[in-house]
Design a protein around this motif. Sequence first.
Motif, PDB file in Angstrom:
ATOM      1  N   GLU A 258    -130.909  47.976  67.697  1.00 60.23           N
ATOM      2  CA  GLU A 258    -130.940  46.972  68.753  1.00 60.23           C
ATOM      3  C   GLU A 258    -131.233  47.698  70.055  1.00 60.23           C
ATOM      4  O   GLU A 258    -130.443  48.531  70.496  1.00 60.23           O
ATOM      5  CB  GLU A 258    -129.608  46.228  68.853  1.00 60.23           C
ATOM      6  N   ASP A 259    -132.401  47.411  70.634  1.00 57.50           N
ATOM      7  CA  ASP A 259    -132.819  48.113  71.851  1.00 57.50           C
ATOM      8  C   ASP A 259    -133.885  47.277  72.543  1.00 57.50           C
ATOM      9  O   ASP A 259    -135.048  47.267  72.127  1.00 57.50           O
ATOM     10  CB  ASP A 259    -133.353  49.500  71.494  1.00 57.50           C
ATOM     11  N   SER A 260    -133.494  46.575  73.594  1.00 59.29           N
ATOM     12  CA  SER A 260    -134.430  45.679  74.282  1.00 59.29           C
ATOM     13  C   SER A 260    -135.595  46.420  74.908  1.00 59.29           C
ATOM     14  O   SER A 260    -136.740  45.967  74.830  1.00 59.29           O
ATOM     15  CB  SER A 260    -133.693  44.865  75.350  1.00 59.29           C
ATOM     16  N   GLU A 261    -135.342  47.551  75.531  1.00 57.89           N
ATOM     17  CA  GLU A 261    -136.420  48.295  76.186  1.00 57.89           C
ATOM     18  C   GLU A 261    -137.436  48.801  75.162  1.00 57.89           C
ATOM     19  O   GLU A 261    -138.642  48.637  75.331  1.00 57.89           O
ATOM     20  CB  GLU A 261    -135.852  49.461  76.987  1.00 57.89           C
ATOM     21  N   ALA A 262    -136.948  49.414  74.088  1.00 56.59           N
ATOM     22  CA  ALA A 262    -137.857  49.901  73.037  1.00 56.59           C
ATOM     23  C   ALA A 262    -138.582  48.741  72.374  1.00 56.59           C
ATOM     24  O   ALA A 262    -139.773  48.842  72.074  1.00 56.59           O
ATOM     25  CB  ALA A 262    -137.082  50.710  71.997  1.00 56.59           C
ATOM     26  N   GLY A 263    -137.894  47.626  72.150  1.00 55.94           N
ATOM     27  CA  GLY A 263    -138.527  46.457  71.547  1.00 55.94           C
ATOM     28  C   GLY A 263    -139.667  45.931  72.384  1.00 55.94           C
ATOM     29  O   GLY A 263    -140.737  45.585  71.865  1.00 55.94           O
ATOM     30  N   GLU A 264    -139.460  45.871  73.694  1.00 52.21           N
ATOM     31  CA  GLU A 264    -140.527  45.408  74.582  1.00 52.21           C
ATOM     32  C   GLU A 264    -141.707  46.376  74.548  1.00 52.21           C
ATOM     33  O   GLU A 264    -142.867  45.953  74.463  1.00 52.21           O
ATOM     34  CB  GLU A 264    -140.001  45.273  76.010  1.00 52.21           C
ATOM     35  N   GLN A 265    -141.445  47.682  74.566  1.00 51.92           N
ATOM     36  CA  GLN A 265    -142.522  48.672  74.533  1.00 51.92           C
ATOM     37  C   GLN A 265    -143.307  48.603  73.224  1.00 51.92           C
ATOM     38  O   GLN A 265    -144.537  48.654  73.230  1.00 51.92           O
ATOM     39  CB  GLN A 265    -141.948  50.074  74.737  1.00 51.92           C
ATOM     40  N   VAL A 266    -142.610  48.473  72.109  1.00 51.07           N
ATOM     41  CA  VAL A 266    -143.287  48.412  70.812  1.00 51.07           C
ATOM     42  C   VAL A 266    -144.081  47.109  70.689  1.00 51.07           C
ATOM     43  O   VAL A 266    -145.217  47.116  70.203  1.00 51.07           O
ATOM     44  CB  VAL A 266    -142.284  48.594  69.652  1.00 51.07           C
ATOM     45  N   ALA A 267    -143.521  45.985  71.135  1.00 48.04           N
ATOM     46  CA  ALA A 267    -144.256  44.712  71.086  1.00 48.04           C
ATOM     47  C   ALA A 267    -145.543  44.810  71.894  1.00 48.04           C
ATOM     48  O   ALA A 267    -146.604  44.354  71.435  1.00 48.04           O
ATOM     49  CB  ALA A 267    -143.375  43.571  71.601  1.00 48.04           C
TER      50      ALA A 267
ATOM     51  N   SER B  32    -152.041  40.883  77.926  1.00 49.20           N
ATOM     52  CA  SER B  32    -150.742  41.449  78.283  1.00 49.20           C
ATOM     53  C   SER B  32    -149.635  40.756  77.502  1.00 49.20           C
ATOM     54  O   SER B  32    -149.803  39.641  77.003  1.00 49.20           O
ATOM     55  CB  SER B  32    -150.477  41.317  79.791  1.00 49.20           C
ATOM     56  N   VAL B  33    -148.506  41.460  77.413  1.00 49.04           N
ATOM     57  CA  VAL B  33    -147.334  40.976  76.688  1.00 49.04           C
ATOM     58  C   VAL B  33    -146.120  41.174  77.574  1.00 49.04           C
ATOM     59  O   VAL B  33    -145.962  42.224  78.197  1.00 49.04           O
ATOM     60  CB  VAL B  33    -147.151  41.751  75.362  1.00 49.04           C
ATOM     61  N   ASP B  34    -145.274  40.165  77.611  1.00 48.33           N
ATOM     62  CA  ASP B  34    -144.027  40.265  78.364  1.00 48.33           C
ATOM     63  C   ASP B  34    -142.888  39.822  77.447  1.00 48.33           C
ATOM     64  O   ASP B  34    -143.010  38.801  76.758  1.00 48.33           O
ATOM     65  CB  ASP B  34    -144.074  39.374  79.613  1.00 48.33           C
ATOM     66  N   VAL B  35    -141.826  40.602  77.434  1.00 46.15           N
ATOM     67  CA  VAL B  35    -140.634  40.244  76.674  1.00 46.15           C
ATOM     68  C   VAL B  35    -139.465  40.260  77.646  1.00 46.15           C
ATOM     69  O   VAL B  35    -139.216  41.273  78.301  1.00 46.15           O
ATOM     70  CB  VAL B  35    -140.376  41.226  75.514  1.00 46.15           C
ATOM     71  N   ALA B  36    -138.767  39.132  77.763  1.00 44.00           N
ATOM     72  CA  ALA B  36    -137.624  39.035  78.665  1.00 44.00           C
ATOM     73  C   ALA B  36    -136.503  38.276  77.961  1.00 44.00           C
ATOM     74  O   ALA B  36    -136.705  37.150  77.514  1.00 44.00           O
ATOM     75  CB  ALA B  36    -138.012  38.324  79.957  1.00 44.00           C
ATOM     76  N   SER B  37    -135.357  38.914  77.836  1.00 40.75           N
ATOM     77  CA  SER B  37    -134.189  38.307  77.177  1.00 40.75           C
ATOM     78  C   SER B  37    -134.535  37.761  75.800  1.00 40.75           C
ATOM     79  O   SER B  37    -134.046  36.712  75.395  1.00 40.75           O
ATOM     80  CB  SER B  37    -133.590  37.202  78.056  1.00 40.75           C
TER      81      SER B  37
END
Length: 166
Positions: free
Chosen positions: A5-14, A106-111
């Motif tokens: 579980e890692d929001s920052e890594a998840g956003e980077q990988v997405a 572009s891709v954005d992931v927030a919450s």
Amino acid sequence: MKTIEDSEAGEQVARALLEGSGFAAFSFSTQFTLRFSRSTPGTFAGKKLPAEVELVLHGTWRFGEDDQWREHVARIAPPNAIEPDEPVQAWELAHLRWTEGANVESVDVASGALSIRFQNGRVLTASANLDDGDTAWILSVAGEPESTASWSVASAGGALFVREPA
């Protein structure tokens, strides 16, 4: 490979998996599955990215802003449709597939919510399903079960769970 579980890594990988790829196909059974492919090889953190990825949309999703989407569905959904969003979503995906500019800009992931902006200006937004904690969306290598895929990002209850090759 371990899922963390890692929001920052998840956003980077997405971002790495989707940006620069083209929307190639979609299918529907009980949820929509969108396929994206890249014409040139890519890398992230020194690791080769897959040529094709799939985005499985379990939760609520739309094109554009929420109020505009609701108006659009009310205007063109079939009368008495049990799930009025689904035929409109299918139409929108078919339209995107055969329209210029269906590459991911572009891709954005927030919450846990995912927004994908295409070169033609269209924006697909998938919710994070914060209320029920269920999986809202899963992005992983095409043709592989998510549970064993070398690359994946999943949104559940607003949290991101990520896996990438060692």
